[in-house]
Scaffold this active site. Sequence first.
Site, PDB file in Angstrom:
ATOM      1  N   ALA A  89     -52.626  41.387 -63.946  1.00 55.75           N
ATOM      2  CA  ALA A  89     -52.413  40.510 -62.792  1.00 55.75           C
ATOM      3  C   ALA A  89     -53.605  39.587 -62.623  1.00 55.75           C
ATOM      4  O   ALA A  89     -54.625  39.947 -62.057  1.00 55.75           O
ATOM      5  CB  ALA A  89     -52.204  41.337 -61.523  1.00 55.75           C
ATOM      6  N   THR A 135     -66.692  39.881 -59.743  1.00 58.48           N
ATOM      7  CA  THR A 135     -67.975  39.172 -59.687  1.00 58.48           C
ATOM      8  C   THR A 135     -68.908  39.879 -58.712  1.00 58.48           C
ATOM      9  O   THR A 135     -68.543  40.095 -57.563  1.00 58.48           O
ATOM     10  CB  THR A 135     -67.757  37.715 -59.252  1.00 58.48           C
ATOM     11  OG1 THR A 135     -66.906  37.074 -60.205  1.00 58.48           O
ATOM     12  CG2 THR A 135     -69.076  36.953 -59.174  1.00 58.48           C
ATOM     13  N   GLU A 194     -61.262  31.430 -59.487  1.00 56.68           N
ATOM     14  CA  GLU A 194     -60.730  30.909 -58.214  1.00 56.68           C
ATOM     15  C   GLU A 194     -59.490  30.043 -58.456  1.00 56.68           C
ATOM     16  O   GLU A 194     -59.263  29.040 -57.802  1.00 56.68           O
ATOM     17  CB  GLU A 194     -61.829  30.091 -57.517  1.00 56.68           C
ATOM     18  CG  GLU A 194     -61.771  30.128 -56.018  1.00 56.68           C
ATOM     19  CD  GLU A 194     -62.222  31.456 -55.445  1.00 56.68           C
ATOM     20  OE1 GLU A 194     -62.770  32.285 -56.194  1.00 56.68           O
ATOM     21  OE2 GLU A 194     -61.981  31.678 -54.253  1.00 56.68           O
TER      22      GLU A 194
END
Lengths: 365, 419
Positions: free
Chosen positions: B144, B174, B396
């Site tokens: 995913a 991260t 992102e």
Amino acid sequence: MYSFEPNEEQQMLVDAVGKYAANDLHPAAHEAEESRELPKKLISKGWELGLLQASVPESFGGFGDRSAVTSALAVEEMASGDLAGALAVMTPSLFATPILLVGSEEQKKEYLPKIIEGEWRPYTAALIEYSFDFDANDLRTTAKLSGSDYVLNGEKAFVPFAKDSEALIVYANLDDQTQGFIVPKNTAGLSIADEREKLMGINALPLYRVKLDNVTVPAANRLGGAAGHSFELILASMQIASASAAVGVSKASLEYSMNYAKEREAFGVKIAQKQAIAFMLAEMATEIEAMRLLVWEAAWMLDNGKEEAVKQAYLAVTGAADMAMMVTDRGVQILGGHGYIREHPVEMYMRNGRGFAMLTGLAIV
Amino acid sequence: MTIEFETPKPIAQMQTMLQSVAENMMRSVSREFDENEHAIPWDYVEFMHTAMKAAGLGGGLTPGDDKPKEGAEKRPPIGYQRLAAQIEMLSWGDVGFYLITPGGGLGAAAVQAAGSPEQRIKFLARFNEDKPTYAAMCMTEAGAGSDTSAIRTRALLDEVAQEWVINGEKIFVTGGDKSFTEYEKLGKGFIVVWASIDPMAGRAGMRAFVVESGTKGVSIVKLEHKLGIRASDTAVISLVDARVPYDNVLGSATVEKTTTGFKGAMATFDATRPLVAASGLGVARAGLEFLKEKLTENGVTIRYGLPRNKLTSIERDVIDMEIQLRSAWLLVLKAVWMADNKKSNALESSMSKVRAGDVTSKITQKAVEIMGPLGYSREFLLEKWFRDAKITDIYEGTGQINRLVVARQILGYSGKELR
């Protein structure tokens, strides 16, 4: 502060120009391009919007102050209706705005009120020259001081409405500087070609070749008076106008191809539902917005007397010309075979889109 | 409102200050921490924590509440604009370092967006303590990525113990190491784990859970070795019967028909996309400035203002790079300006990310090409920026996902109409 929203006055202007672009310019564009003729009434209606009038102070017959940002907004909107029509409506600015910017008091008093107060009449300007290495900062047309006169020699190309113009500003090379000279019609040595220029696009706009053979004008006709003027602000204003028009034409191409893609079906779905098409549209929209902001910033810098304005205007017109080519090419591509047929306007947008790389000088903010 | 491009004074001052941080604390050791992946630049971490705490930014880089002081003149909010400028400048210094700037990061952002007022107090106070402290977001899984609705991690409620039991494996976390592993020099951090409380409910069943560092059953499986941003740790985290207190779920603990839980995550992305774009553009600017400096040293001048067909190939490239960089930055500015002014900016956020992803890569790639052997050599940082740049178009939301978002917005299509 940063701010990205037109003020109320600007928004009203954009709305009014947008209405004219959509309801008048756009429907007339195809016929005008094919017949190489713009209806006089169409131009008058655009003139009555008062773009130029609103950028000239009351003391010279207008009702406002010039703002490059406001003009950039208006040019984009108008060019989205039809580029040739927009350039025609704004042609008198080519003469009036440089006078407003750098002209002497006498020049302003003599010309601005009569241009502004009446009907649309063709006052124009001649910058472009017909040569591969044309450079607005390094012109072939020359001006030489002779006693108390200037003598102009050379040839100019793509001069809008030159045939009927009351007067024009001729840009020429004077001691390695580009300077403007006001040349009234019927001046001896000024000859205008009978045949109109034939270009790839903007065919509705009458453009002419203009020859200057020892055209002599008094020193007072030098733009700015005897001391002359800076050319860089004029050029930057032309570049910003050209870049804004590029954004406008690109917007028209995006809107048309987007609407088409939402209607056209293939393989059981609208083609806009295919990522291959949707991604093209997303990139077109993104590029248009990016260049629009670059143009706005250049115009804002110009309005605020920032030194970087000159470079920024150059970057804006360079970037917007590239963008316009990319976007208008894709506009045709999205319509496929239909895009190649002149019934749809996207092929005209593509022809117009290519022009921005070489047509600085046909509009000014 | 009007159209204006004047950099607000507080932002200009902050940029000057951060530029000296970037030069002195980042550039000087940039290469060292690129070569020693997973080493922690403690000097930078501790300096930034102290400096930010002193400046009232203990929670890390955030837009702040930006309320004017009492009695002060009311100004339009510029929190997101300032944040974008901060991130751009720090990334100009070293984007890997920027990513490990102490604070709550995306983990805290999730608490801020989806948590209750009590949860915000409970979980976010720690970032103002003496030691630098981190929090991370655990969203992505092996199966995913951009399709976050495919998340397999499950959270079951143990009603007797009133605890959530979480199972699954998260990748690409991260700052996962600094947030979860207990370091002596760091405060106690947490990770925010996205998991489903009802697999049948799809996105509506998705919730975020605060998992404190050191929680039993949670382990760092490995730290990834990456193309770039090597100063920033990227962890694989496994959760095996990890037990989390009932109150650590962000948002409602029951599944209604609404999709509020997931929308929280998506709203976070609208706010952070232009910030990631800003970070990329900082790297691009570093590359472009370096290129221009080297060209000047070598006697090459760029003749702005000349017609295109008279320019050299290098001049055209540099001018194009400047156009790309500036226009992309203006897209970022517009998106954050909209965020500051509470205007819906999903379209502009994604546009800025699409454009920044493209130009950050293109500019650094072109700069390396023009510099020839010097561009390819590890003697200079340019090759590192080329590697660092690539992540901008990936994290992102990849460039492709953001194109989808832009396309849906301009076409007025739902996710179903344009997949």
